[in-house]
Motif scaffolding. Structure first.
Motif, PDB file in Angstrom:
ATOM      1  N   GLY A  83       0.847  -1.193   0.000  1.00 42.46           N
ATOM      2  CA  GLY A  83       0.000   0.000   0.000  1.00 42.46           C
ATOM      3  C   GLY A  83       0.875   1.233   0.000  1.00 42.46           C
ATOM      4  N   LEU A  84       0.638   2.125  -0.947  1.00 42.80           N
ATOM      5  CA  LEU A  84       1.441   3.338  -1.064  1.00 42.80           C
ATOM      6  C   LEU A  84       0.573   4.556  -0.798  1.00 42.80           C
ATOM      7  CD1 LEU A  84       2.454   1.244  -3.568  1.00 42.80           C
ATOM      8  CD2 LEU A  84       4.210   2.971  -3.546  1.00 42.80           C
ATOM      9  N   LYS A  85       1.048   5.427   0.070  1.00 44.87           N
ATOM     10  CA  LYS A  85       0.365   6.688   0.369  1.00 44.87           C
ATOM     11  C   LYS A  85       1.246   7.812  -0.147  1.00 44.87           C
ATOM     12  CE  LYS A  85      -1.861  10.097   2.155  1.00 44.87           C
ATOM     13  NZ  LYS A  85      -1.595  11.079   1.084  1.00 44.87           N
ATOM     14  N   PRO A  86       0.928   8.360  -1.329  1.00 38.81           N
ATOM     15  CA  PRO A  86       1.738   9.470  -1.833  1.00 38.81           C
ATOM     16  C   PRO A  86       1.661  10.689  -0.915  1.00 38.81           C
ATOM     17  CG  PRO A  86       0.330   8.563  -3.556  1.00 38.81           C
ATOM     18  CD  PRO A  86      -0.115   7.968  -2.262  1.00 38.81           C
ATOM     19  N   ILE A  87       2.790  11.265  -0.637  1.00 37.88           N
ATOM     20  CA  ILE A  87       2.834  12.481   0.184  1.00 37.88           C
ATOM     21  C   ILE A  87       2.309  13.646  -0.648  1.00 37.88           C
ATOM     22  CG2 ILE A  87       4.429  14.136   1.225  1.00 37.88           C
ATOM     23  CD1 ILE A  87       5.895  11.786   2.388  1.00 37.88           C
ATOM     24  N   THR A  88       1.403  14.418  -0.075  1.00 37.74           N
ATOM     25  CA  THR A  88       0.823  15.545  -0.813  1.00 37.74           C
ATOM     26  C   THR A  88       0.937  16.868  -0.072  1.00 37.74           C
ATOM     27  OG1 THR A  88      -1.378  15.018   0.053  1.00 37.74           O
ATOM     28  CG2 THR A  88      -0.806  14.108  -2.111  1.00 37.74           C
ATOM     29  N   THR A  89       1.365  16.829   1.196  1.00 33.53           N
ATOM     30  CA  THR A  89       1.544  18.066   1.960  1.00 33.53           C
ATOM     31  C   THR A  89       2.773  17.943   2.854  1.00 33.53           C
ATOM     32  OG1 THR A  89       0.273  17.439   3.922  1.00 33.53           O
ATOM     33  CG2 THR A  89      -0.974  18.397   2.087  1.00 33.53           C
ATOM     34  N   LEU A  90       3.297  19.066   3.254  1.00 34.53           N
ATOM     35  CA  LEU A  90       4.443  19.059   4.171  1.00 34.53           C
ATOM     36  C   LEU A  90       4.072  18.459   5.526  1.00 34.53           C
ATOM     37  CD1 LEU A  90       5.948  22.537   3.249  1.00 34.53           C
ATOM     38  CD2 LEU A  90       6.924  20.285   2.733  1.00 34.53           C
ATOM     39  N   ASN A  91       2.829  18.598   5.929  1.00 34.03           N
ATOM     40  CA  ASN A  91       2.384  18.040   7.217  1.00 34.03           C
ATOM     41  C   ASN A  91       2.502  16.522   7.270  1.00 34.03           C
ATOM     42  OD1 ASN A  91       1.779  20.513   8.318  1.00 34.03           O
ATOM     43  ND2 ASN A  91      -0.383  20.428   7.765  1.00 34.03           N
ATOM     44  N   HIS A  92       2.513  15.885   6.104  1.00 27.19           N
ATOM     45  CA  HIS A  92       2.610  14.425   6.089  1.00 27.19           C
ATOM     46  C   HIS A  92       3.909  13.923   6.705  1.00 27.19           C
ATOM     47  CE1 HIS A  92      -0.537  13.869   2.669  1.00 27.19           C
ATOM     48  NE2 HIS A  92      -1.089  13.964   3.862  1.00 27.19           N
ATOM     49  N   MET A  93       4.947  14.772   6.723  1.00 24.84           N
ATOM     50  CA  MET A  93       6.220  14.348   7.332  1.00 24.84           C
ATOM     51  C   MET A  93       6.050  14.019   8.805  1.00 24.84           C
ATOM     52  SD  MET A  93       9.465  16.375   5.802  1.00 24.84           S
ATOM     53  CE  MET A  93       8.934  18.023   6.179  1.00 24.84           C
ATOM     54  N   SER A  94       5.139  14.702   9.474  1.00 21.92           N
ATOM     55  CA  SER A  94       4.932  14.416  10.894  1.00 21.92           C
ATOM     56  C   SER A  94       3.714  13.528  11.135  1.00 21.92           C
ATOM     57  CB  SER A  94       4.793  15.720  11.681  1.00 21.92           C
ATOM     58  OG  SER A  94       3.704  16.480  11.194  1.00 21.92           O
ATOM     59  N   ILE A  95       2.693  13.669  10.302  1.00 17.88           N
ATOM     60  CA  ILE A  95       1.456  12.914  10.515  1.00 17.88           C
ATOM     61  C   ILE A  95       1.616  11.431  10.176  1.00 17.88           C
ATOM     62  CG2 ILE A  95      -0.924  12.620   9.693  1.00 17.88           C
ATOM     63  CD1 ILE A  95      -0.991  15.692   9.323  1.00 17.88           C
ATOM     64  N   LEU A  96       2.155  11.137   8.994  1.00 20.25           N
ATOM     65  CA  LEU A  96       2.225   9.743   8.547  1.00 20.25           C
ATOM     66  C   LEU A  96       3.033   8.846   9.482  1.00 20.25           C
ATOM     67  CD1 LEU A  96       2.489  10.197   4.682  1.00 20.25           C
ATOM     68  CD2 LEU A  96       0.481   9.622   6.047  1.00 20.25           C
ATOM     69  N   PRO A  97       4.220   9.269   9.930  1.00 26.17           N
ATOM     70  CA  PRO A  97       4.959   8.401  10.849  1.00 26.17           C
ATOM     71  C   PRO A  97       4.214   8.114  12.152  1.00 26.17           C
ATOM     72  CG  PRO A  97       6.429  10.013   9.902  1.00 26.17           C
ATOM     73  CD  PRO A  97       5.030  10.415   9.511  1.00 26.17           C
ATOM     74  N   SER A  98       3.506   9.097  12.666  1.00 26.41           N
ATOM     75  CA  SER A  98       2.824   8.868  13.944  1.00 26.41           C
ATOM     76  C   SER A  98       1.560   8.031  13.778  1.00 26.41           C
ATOM     77  CB  SER A  98       2.505  10.196  14.627  1.00 26.41           C
ATOM     78  OG  SER A  98       1.577  10.940  13.871  1.00 26.41           O
ATOM     79  N   VAL A  99       0.836   8.228  12.696  1.00 24.65           N
ATOM     80  CA  VAL A  99      -0.414   7.485  12.490  1.00 24.65           C
ATOM     81  C   VAL A  99      -0.139   6.047  12.061  1.00 24.65           C
ATOM     82  CG1 VAL A  99      -2.496   7.351  11.061  1.00 24.65           C
ATOM     83  CG2 VAL A  99      -1.775   9.549  11.993  1.00 24.65           C
ATOM     84  N   PHE A 100       0.800   5.866  11.138  1.00 26.66           N
ATOM     85  CA  PHE A 100       1.043   4.543  10.576  1.00 26.66           C
ATOM     86  C   PHE A 100       2.249   3.822  11.183  1.00 26.66           C
ATOM     87  CE2 PHE A 100      -1.302   6.798   7.245  1.00 26.66           C
ATOM     88  CZ  PHE A 100      -2.360   5.915   7.075  1.00 26.66           C
ATOM     89  N   HIS A 101       2.916   4.472  12.135  1.00 29.03           N
ATOM     90  CA  HIS A 101       4.074   3.864  12.815  1.00 29.03           C
ATOM     91  C   HIS A 101       5.135   3.426  11.809  1.00 29.03           C
ATOM     92  CE1 HIS A 101       1.659   4.101  16.407  1.00 29.03           C
ATOM     93  NE2 HIS A 101       0.695   3.467  15.788  1.00 29.03           N
ATOM     94  N   VAL A 102       5.494   4.347  10.919  1.00 31.63           N
ATOM     95  CA  VAL A 102       6.516   4.089   9.906  1.00 31.63           C
ATOM     96  C   VAL A 102       7.596   5.159   9.999  1.00 31.63           C
ATOM     97  CG1 VAL A 102       4.907   2.983   8.299  1.00 31.63           C
ATOM     98  CG2 VAL A 102       5.306   5.442   8.140  1.00 31.63           C
ATOM     99  N   ASP A 103       8.748   4.834   9.451  1.00 32.71           N
ATOM    100  CA  ASP A 103       9.834   5.799   9.325  1.00 32.71           C
ATOM    101  C   ASP A 103       9.939   6.193   7.861  1.00 32.71           C
ATOM    102  OD1 ASP A 103      10.640   5.673  12.043  1.00 32.71           O
ATOM    103  OD2 ASP A 103      11.705   3.802  11.618  1.00 32.71           O
ATOM    104  N   LEU A 104       9.992   7.480   7.595  1.00 35.14           N
ATOM    105  CA  LEU A 104      10.185   7.947   6.228  1.00 35.14           C
ATOM    106  C   LEU A 104      11.674   7.880   5.899  1.00 35.14           C
ATOM    107  CD1 LEU A 104       7.884  11.108   6.177  1.00 35.14           C
ATOM    108  CD2 LEU A 104       7.350   8.792   5.406  1.00 35.14           C
ATOM    109  N   PRO A 105      12.011   7.492   4.666  1.00 36.77           N
ATOM    110  CA  PRO A 105      13.421   7.448   4.284  1.00 36.77           C
ATOM    111  C   PRO A 105      14.073   8.830   4.422  1.00 36.77           C
ATOM    112  CG  PRO A 105      12.043   6.395   2.622  1.00 36.77           C
ATOM    113  CD  PRO A 105      11.119   7.065   3.597  1.00 36.77           C
ATOM    114  N   ASP A 106      15.312   8.842   4.865  1.00 39.56           N
ATOM    115  CA  ASP A 106      16.024  10.103   5.057  1.00 39.56           C
ATOM    116  C   ASP A 106      16.080  10.928   3.767  1.00 39.56           C
ATOM    117  OD1 ASP A 106      16.483   9.555   7.732  1.00 39.56           O
ATOM    118  OD2 ASP A 106      18.468   8.686   7.375  1.00 39.56           O
TER     119      ASP A 106
END
Length: 89
Positions: free
Chosen positions: A9-32
């Motif tokens: 499942g892929l969730k394309p990032i569409t806003t700058l807020n996703h940098m903080s929201i996605l990791p906390s909601v989905f318990h994932v780490d974004l690649p550096d």
């Protein structure tokens, strides 16, 4: 030991807020590298373009690895996924 198909499942990032929201909601780490690219964005429009390019590249890699199907989380951003699909197919 997994004996069932796994559908990425892929969730394309569409806003700058996703940098903080996605990791906390989905318990994932974004690649550096992705975080670095997003840090350079001036606004959400730039972030959306980065997100689309990352999703396209990730999709290509998954398809090349033989993944039979991809699932995209549109979150009411169907035009983003349309652009990704157009680039892939």
């Amino acid at each position: 030991g997994i004996n069932v198909p796994i559908i990425p499942g892929l969730k394309p990032i569409t806003t700058l807020n996703h940098m903080s929201i996605l990791p906390s909601v989905f318990h994932v780490d974004l690649p550096d590298d992705l975080v670095d690219a997003l840090d350079k964005c001036k606004d959400n429009s730039d972030a959306k373009e980065v997100g689309i390019e990352w999703a396209i590249q990730q999709s290509k890699e998954l398809m090349a690895a033989g993944v039979p199907v991809l699932h995209y989380y549109t979150m009411s951003k169907s035009q983003v996924v349309k652009r990704i699909a157009e680039a892939l197919f």
